[in-house]
Scaffold this active site. Structure first.
Site, PDB file in Angstrom:
ATOM      1  N   SER A 152      -3.032  14.522  38.655  1.00  0.00           N
ATOM      2  CA  SER A 152      -2.501  15.837  38.992  1.00  0.00           C
ATOM      3  C   SER A 152      -0.987  15.878  38.739  1.00  0.00           C
ATOM      4  O   SER A 152      -0.554  15.620  37.635  1.00  0.00           O
ATOM      5  CB  SER A 152      -2.854  16.150  40.441  1.00  0.00           C
ATOM      6  OG  SER A 152      -2.736  17.501  40.684  1.00  0.00           O
ATOM      7  N   ASP A 180     -12.484  20.709  38.120  1.00  0.00           N
ATOM      8  CA  ASP A 180     -11.251  20.830  38.876  1.00  0.00           C
ATOM      9  C   ASP A 180     -10.676  22.241  38.795  1.00  0.00           C
ATOM     10  O   ASP A 180     -10.360  22.730  37.728  1.00  0.00           O
ATOM     11  CB  ASP A 180     -10.241  19.813  38.337  1.00  0.00           C
ATOM     12  CG  ASP A 180      -9.053  19.645  39.252  1.00  0.00           C
ATOM     13  OD1 ASP A 180      -8.659  20.631  39.891  1.00  0.00           O
ATOM     14  OD2 ASP A 180      -8.535  18.534  39.322  1.00  0.00           O
ATOM     15  N   HIS A 189     -11.364  16.525  40.757  1.00  0.00           N
ATOM     16  CA  HIS A 189      -9.942  16.398  41.069  1.00  0.00           C
ATOM     17  C   HIS A 189      -9.685  15.494  42.258  1.00  0.00           C
ATOM     18  O   HIS A 189      -9.264  14.366  42.139  1.00  0.00           O
ATOM     19  CB  HIS A 189      -9.377  17.783  41.357  1.00  0.00           C
ATOM     20  CG  HIS A 189      -7.908  17.790  41.627  1.00  0.00           C
ATOM     21  ND1 HIS A 189      -7.007  17.689  40.622  1.00  0.00           N
ATOM     22  CD2 HIS A 189      -7.201  17.867  42.774  1.00  0.00           C
ATOM     23  CE1 HIS A 189      -5.797  17.724  41.153  1.00  0.00           C
ATOM     24  NE2 HIS A 189      -5.890  17.832  42.449  1.00  0.00           N
TER      25      HIS A 189
END
Ligand SMILES: *[C@@H]1O[C@H](CO)[C@@H](O)[C@H](O)[C@H]1NC(C)=O
Length: 599
Positions: free
Chosen positions: A455, A543, A573
């Site tokens: 991320s 995600d 995610h």
């Protein structure tokens, strides 16, 4: 499905412990919620998948309610955001949250009977609450009467909010809940303590009243054992999606609100550094005068209270799981010590239920940027432990913008992503390398540094290999942010896309050429031509926060330049299934070993 069930008792001689197997939960794959009544006599379990409420009394089955057959609502919410399962003080009713029946479904369905909560017309779009909450749209508060075997959906929740985190008032005649604004549309809620919400009181007749202010973000309401005080957490709307929060107290008798713990802007070393995470489900001492919680302090997590915890140093990070009858259950661990549970009674005697990892000759340095607006605690982490066992030294960096260091530090990141955070991480890596040279440890090889992250951590990892192309020898990233301009249209937290580059957000915001340019300029994709390190991309399909197509953009730009890149499917995610995680981990280790020639 067997679990160990511990019962603690406190008497004049101190703490005692008994333990038995608890095997009545048939399958742990069935997602469930469970809750003990205040006396401890009753246990309710909601099996979310099959839609059943099962009540146990002293390990004997007492009652089963079939929610699907009662057909009052859709699936029960089991998430930490909205979900709750609360016993009333009289121990006859349960409060929980479920997906409401959708009116469009009902009107179509009046002839036949639809399965609860399912819209008849599947082509109609229902907004949801984003990553991790994708099947959740219209929560309702429900009360199950255990004796009568009935379920009631509570009426009177204001139509502009979605209710969750419910609890009973002492008299059992009303409930408290947090209501999140869902107009003009829903933004992602998971890990976001910056969504407009307020604390409400609703009586069973349907009269509703807002108790808190209605221009901030509110969460974690907890009622004192005597029923007089409600504490809750409060923060700002928009801006960093996780932030330093204040703790407020609502006095139900005087109807006054007071601040118990304020936001900490710049904590001094060794001082309390502020509140950043949800309160434990139970956090009051039995005298209704003290609240106990754990909170981040720099790189540690500690239990904060008016009496001191002995031997805190011994364990590293402490996380309070619950407190009941003044017995605290604390999860504690250290970087090199696996987690254990500690039971402690008001500052003296404790019981610990419980591998130590010794580093071997180090082969390389593995750097992990995390966050933003989260942090690495100095606590047990199995990935880190295994990497250390394999010979890597692991550096996990809480750069400025991470929680645990005050609100000013968090705010400093807005507008500075891709530079301040990148510099912080690089400086930490250089410092680690220099420190060990100074101390003549010489076990870290500066030519064997690799980097990894997911991320925003993936965004940083890609920035680092782009901005310091000769320094890092390999990189592994999971659903990284690669191009913030293209991410704008797909992310469930579009507000953060603007705040992160220093722009104000409003719901009716339209993208401008200037905003998109800023986003692009701060993105790692602009450094793609400089990248030399081989990149392993782990991209997960579903995600909602960081689309896997972000990683594909980097894949194409590296592939077309003949730069080594590989792409594996990396699950979802935020922490995916165990098998996907294990797969990812093995891929990462093999990738690093291969490119550092460690075979
Ligand atoms: C554990 O450490 C790994 C890196 O070793 C990191 O990717 C992961 O986010 C960490 N987990 C937690 C809960 O901090």
């Amino acid at each position: 499905g067997a679990r160990l069930h511990y019962v603690f008792n406190k008497d004049a001689r101190g703490l005692s412990l008994s333990c038995h197997f608890q095997s009545f939960l048939p399958s742990c794959s069935n997602r469930f919620l469970s809750s003990y009544s205040l006396s401890g006599d009753l246990k309710a379990v909601v099996r979310v998948t099959s839609g059943q409420v099962v009540v146990w009394s002293d390990r004997c089955l007492k009652k089963i309610l079939d929610l699907s057959a009662l057909n009052k609502h859709g699936r029960v919410y089991e998430d930490a955001q909205f979900g709750c399962l609360a016993w009333s003080t009289c121990e006859s009713r349960l409060l929980y949250v479920a997906e409401g029946k959708r009116s469009i479904g009902e009107s179509y369905a009046s002839a036949s009977s639809p399965s609860a909560g399912e819209p008849r017309d599947k082509s109609v779009y229902w907004e949801d609450w984003g990553e991790g909450l994708t099947s959740k749209s219209v929560p309702v508060l429900c009360v199950a009467d255990v004796a009568k075997g009935t379920v009631t959906v509570l009426q009177g929740v204001p139509s502009h909010v979605s209710p969750g985190q419910g609890l009973w008032a002492h008299d059992g005649e009303s409930v408290f809940f947090v209501g999140w604004w869902h107009e003009p549309f829903r933004l992602g809620l998971r890990f976001c303590s910056n969504r407009r919400s307020a604390l409400f009181c609703l009586d069973l007749e349907g009269n509703c009243e807002c108790l808190s202010g209605d221009t901030s973000s509110v969460s974690s309401p907890r009622l004192s054992p005597d029923g007089r005080y409600l504490v809750y957490l409060e923060g700002q709307v928009f801006g960093p999606h996780s932030q330093c929060l204040s703790m407020q107290q609502y006095d139900l008798e005087t109807r006054k609100i007071s601040v118990l713990v304020d936001v900490v802007n710049r904590p001094k070393k060794d001082e309390f550094a502020g509140l950043y995470e949800a309160l434990p489900p139970r956090c009051w001492a039995s005298d209704s005068q003290r609240v106990v919680f754990s909170s981040a302090r720099r790189n540690w997590r500690q239990t904060v209270q008016s009496f001191s915890l002995h031997s805190a140093e011994k364990f590293g990070s402490w996380k309070l799981l619950t407190i009941q009858n003044d017995l605290m259950v604390v999860h504690c661990s250290h970087l090199n010590e696996a987690p254990r549970l500690v039971i402690q009674y008001c500052g003296h005697s404790y019981i610990a239920l419980g591998i130590e990892v010794t580093p071997i000759q180090r082969a390389g340095l593995c750097s992990f940027p995390g966050g933003p607006h989260s942090q690495f605690f100095a606590e047990w982490n199995v990935t880190t432990a295994v990497l250390v066992k394999l010979g890597f030294a692991v550096l996990m960096v809480n750069y400025r913008g991470s929680t645990g260091f005050g609100q000013d530090s968090i705010l400093s990141l807005a507008g500075n992503i891709g530079s301040q955070d990148v510099k912080d991480v690089q400086r930490a890596v250089l410092t680690a390398l220099a420190d060990q040279t100074a101390e003549k440890l010489l076990t870290l090889d500066p030519d064997k540094v690799v980097v990894m992250g997911g991320s925003h951590g993936g965004f940083l990892a890609c920035h680092l290999i782009g901005q310091f192309p000769d320094f890092y020898k390999a990189c592994a990233v999971r659903n990284p942010v690669i191009n913030a301009a293209t991410l704008l249209g797909t992310s469930d937290i579009v507000d953060w896309r603007y705040s992160s580059v220093g722009l104000q957000y409003s719901y009716d915001q339209l993208p401008t050429p200037e905003a998109l340019t800023t986003m692009l300029q701060k993105s790692p994709i602009t450094y793609a031509p400089q990248i030399k390190a081989p990149v392993l991309l782990m991209l997960g399909g579903k995600d909602r926060r960081v689309s896997p197509y972000q990683g594909l953009e980097l894949y194409r730009s590296l592939k077309s330049r003949g730069s080594p890149v590989a792409f594996v499917c990396g699950g979802r995610h935020s922490l995916a299934r165990v098998d996907t995680q294990a797969d990812c981990f093995l891929n990462v280790v093999l990738w690093f070993q291969q490119h550092l020639y460690l075979h």
